[in-house]
Design a protein around this motif. Sequence first.
Motif, mmCIF file in Angstrom:
data_model
loop_
_atom_site.group_PDB
_atom_site.id
_atom_site.type_symbol
_atom_site.label_atom_id
_atom_site.label_comp_id
_atom_site.label_asym_id
_atom_site.label_seq_id
_atom_site.Cartn_x
_atom_site.Cartn_y
_atom_site.Cartn_z
ATOM 1 N N ARG A 255 0.834 -1.207 0.000
ATOM 2 C CA ARG A 255 0.000 0.000 0.000
ATOM 3 C C ARG A 255 0.864 1.250 0.000
ATOM 4 O O ARG A 255 0.635 2.181 -0.785
ATOM 5 C CB ARG A 255 -0.924 0.006 1.224
ATOM 6 C CG ARG A 255 -1.922 1.164 1.227
ATOM 7 C CD ARG A 255 -2.473 1.427 2.609
ATOM 8 N NE ARG A 255 -1.447 1.929 3.515
ATOM 9 C CZ ARG A 255 -1.020 3.196 3.535
ATOM 10 N NH1 ARG A 255 -1.507 4.092 2.686
ATOM 11 N NH2 ARG A 255 -0.093 3.581 4.396
ATOM 12 N N THR A 256 1.878 1.294 0.881
ATOM 13 C CA THR A 256 2.715 2.495 0.999
ATOM 14 C C THR A 256 3.539 2.722 -0.265
ATOM 15 O O THR A 256 3.635 3.851 -0.770
ATOM 16 C CB THR A 256 3.647 2.362 2.207
ATOM 17 O OG1 THR A 256 2.858 2.153 3.387
ATOM 18 C CG2 THR A 256 4.491 3.611 2.385
ATOM 19 N N ASP B 168 1.408 3.924 -3.064
ATOM 20 C CA ASP B 168 0.963 5.300 -2.829
ATOM 21 C C ASP B 168 1.984 6.292 -3.370
ATOM 22 O O ASP B 168 1.634 7.385 -3.811
ATOM 23 C CB ASP B 168 0.751 5.519 -1.332
ATOM 24 C CG ASP B 168 -0.246 6.629 -1.037
ATOM 25 O OD1 ASP B 168 -0.976 7.038 -1.967
ATOM 26 O OD2 ASP B 168 -0.296 7.081 0.117
ATOM 27 N N TYR C 244 2.661 4.713 -7.785
ATOM 28 C CA TYR C 244 1.617 4.055 -8.580
ATOM 29 C C TYR C 244 1.668 4.464 -10.046
ATOM 30 O O TYR C 244 1.576 3.629 -10.954
ATOM 31 C CB TYR C 244 0.229 4.373 -8.004
ATOM 32 C CG TYR C 244 -0.875 3.514 -8.577
ATOM 33 C CD1 TYR C 244 -1.275 2.347 -7.930
ATOM 34 C CD2 TYR C 244 -1.518 3.855 -9.762
ATOM 35 C CE1 TYR C 244 -2.284 1.544 -8.444
ATOM 36 C CE2 TYR C 244 -2.525 3.057 -10.294
ATOM 37 C CZ TYR C 244 -2.897 1.908 -9.636
ATOM 38 O OH TYR C 244 -3.893 1.101 -10.158
ATOM 39 N N TYR D 50 -7.013 -1.376 -4.253
ATOM 40 C CA TYR D 50 -7.312 -0.329 -3.277
ATOM 41 C C TYR D 50 -6.619 0.972 -3.662
ATOM 42 O O TYR D 50 -7.223 2.048 -3.621
ATOM 43 C CB TYR D 50 -6.886 -0.766 -1.882
ATOM 44 C CG TYR D 50 -6.846 0.376 -0.893
ATOM 45 C CD1 TYR D 50 -8.024 0.959 -0.415
ATOM 46 C CD2 TYR D 50 -5.638 0.913 -0.469
ATOM 47 C CE1 TYR D 50 -7.993 2.023 0.467
ATOM 48 C CE2 TYR D 50 -5.590 1.980 0.415
ATOM 49 C CZ TYR D 50 -6.768 2.535 0.879
ATOM 50 O OH TYR D 50 -6.733 3.608 1.746
ATOM 51 N N MET D 51 -5.335 0.864 -4.060
ATOM 52 C CA MET D 51 -4.615 2.081 -4.432
ATOM 53 C C MET D 51 -5.148 2.665 -5.727
ATOM 54 O O MET D 51 -5.181 3.894 -5.895
ATOM 55 C CB MET D 51 -3.118 1.793 -4.554
ATOM 56 C CG MET D 51 -2.437 1.501 -3.232
ATOM 57 S SD MET D 51 -2.834 2.694 -1.911
ATOM 58 C CE MET D 51 -2.328 4.233 -2.674
ATOM 59 N N LYS E 83 -8.134 4.565 -4.531
ATOM 60 C CA LYS E 83 -7.737 5.751 -3.778
ATOM 61 C C LYS E 83 -7.282 6.867 -4.697
ATOM 62 O O LYS E 83 -7.601 8.047 -4.480
ATOM 63 C CB LYS E 83 -6.623 5.405 -2.791
ATOM 64 C CG LYS E 83 -6.152 6.597 -1.974
ATOM 65 C CD LYS E 83 -4.990 6.244 -1.061
ATOM 66 C CE LYS E 83 -4.505 7.505 -0.325
ATOM 67 N NZ LYS E 83 -3.313 7.232 0.505
ATOM 68 N N LYS E 84 -6.547 6.491 -5.745
ATOM 69 C CA LYS E 84 -6.009 7.495 -6.658
ATOM 70 C C LYS E 84 -6.972 7.830 -7.790
ATOM 71 O O LYS E 84 -6.661 8.663 -8.646
ATOM 72 C CB LYS E 84 -4.675 7.003 -7.225
ATOM 73 C CG LYS E 84 -3.577 6.950 -6.175
ATOM 74 C CD LYS E 84 -2.263 6.468 -6.749
ATOM 75 C CE LYS E 84 -1.159 6.542 -5.689
ATOM 76 N NZ LYS E 84 -0.816 7.922 -5.296
#
Length: 502
Positions: free
Chosen positions: A227-228, A231, A234, A276-277, A280-281
Amino acid sequence: MSMKAKMIVDKDFTIGEVDKRIYGSFIEHLGRAVYGGIYEPGHPSADGQGFRSDVLELVKGIDVPIVRYPGGNFVSGYNWEDGVGPVELRPKRLELAWRTVEPNLVGLNEFVDWCRKANSAPMMAVNLGTRGPEEARQLVEYSNHPSGSYWSDLRVQHGYRQPHGIKTWCLGNEMDGPWQIGAKTAVEYGRIASESAKVMRWVDPSIELVACGSSSLQMATFPEWERTVLDLCYDDVDYMSLHQYYGNRDNNTANFLAQSMGMDSFINTVIAACDYMQAKKRSKKKIHLSFDEWNVWYHSNDADSRIEPWSIAPPQLEDIYNHEDALLVGSMLISLLKRADRVRMACMAQLVNVIAPIMTANGGAAWKQTIYYPYMHASVFGRGTVLVPLVDSPKYDATDYTDVPYLDAVAVHNEAAGEATVFAVNRHLSEALPLEIDLRSFGAFRVLEHLVLESDDLKASNTQDAPNRVAPHSGGNAAADGSAIRAELAKASWNVIRVKLA
């Protein structure tokens, strides 16, 4: 419990197209993978560059489309410049990842030459342990820029006028591992991966890039690392890498053969982190997976602990694989195929001598380990579209897994060839498994062959003196029965059922 299984496949219910690079492999400057493996100038089969032609023939037999290089842990301390230019001027270096001496007799240019001879393509890794964006972009310039710049002209000076055109690049290796030279936190790695990717693409916009995922699903950093990292990078990368090895240290074969279920879960968790990312983006871009290290690895652990440091090409990580290892490798290949929609690349680690399907004797023979066969079968016959496998199978409970189906299977439809292939493992250790495969959507068909890898001895292995102790035969009994195939899968067996469609 009824010991019979059923599988339904429909040509209209698809998972995704197989990217041939899912059948990739890996050559690291580790043990005898290079020196004594693919390269041995004094060998009777060596060609003019010192590459073993007997090994090349075995590699071609698997039809390996891409090979990751030069590491692995090795790459995090590697200066790629040490491996180019006149061989007599190349330095010998202490190699800290595996505590050996690296003579640099083989480097980038030689490896690209070897890939061409093997009908493969290089997947190049850059050092983000002791180095960073500057060295990474210089390596891309040396490899891919036509000419007219310092690094591209140096390649020309080294005898390679045409650029190598390397398209796939790994941004470091296992960077969350404390064993890694230059290990990093997720934030540190995400930033250096982003900056390296940026300048590498500025040199060659056509390349594709793989970001390091967690070193394994057992890492405390997993899956927060994914995830990190995503982030931070990506938009700069195309793939997230996965690494996983399995072993049977407790000699619990039923549990060992169930471990591909953990691989399924690992893949699905990484896909979830990537998606998920993406959400999110609010991105239209989808990150795919590169499972660029996978295999069985445990047999050689004790022997490796006794190797004297600072030798050249010692016999490290030389697992001698047995029949049960081949069964798990078959199931791991099935796991990759079942997520062919997202797993676009994968590399069995490794290719020769080091946890490998091919073994050699220095100055002597080369032979196929047991795991060579499921790898070869999947690569040669597993091209096309993966179909959704609807499987009804009796199950068992293992130490670490519950409801483990005795039948592990998947089907691939090669429309261009007019064929379909079913890959199947019978995990039952003492009983054959009757199987019905419903192919009603395909119309008329006939069974081409039913290949079987079986052995009464789960621990049987192939050696230089007995290279064919465990080998497949074509005596399986799969037969057409109306719109279905009926077969009996031998106990503890890997099966390939090939069908010719009308």
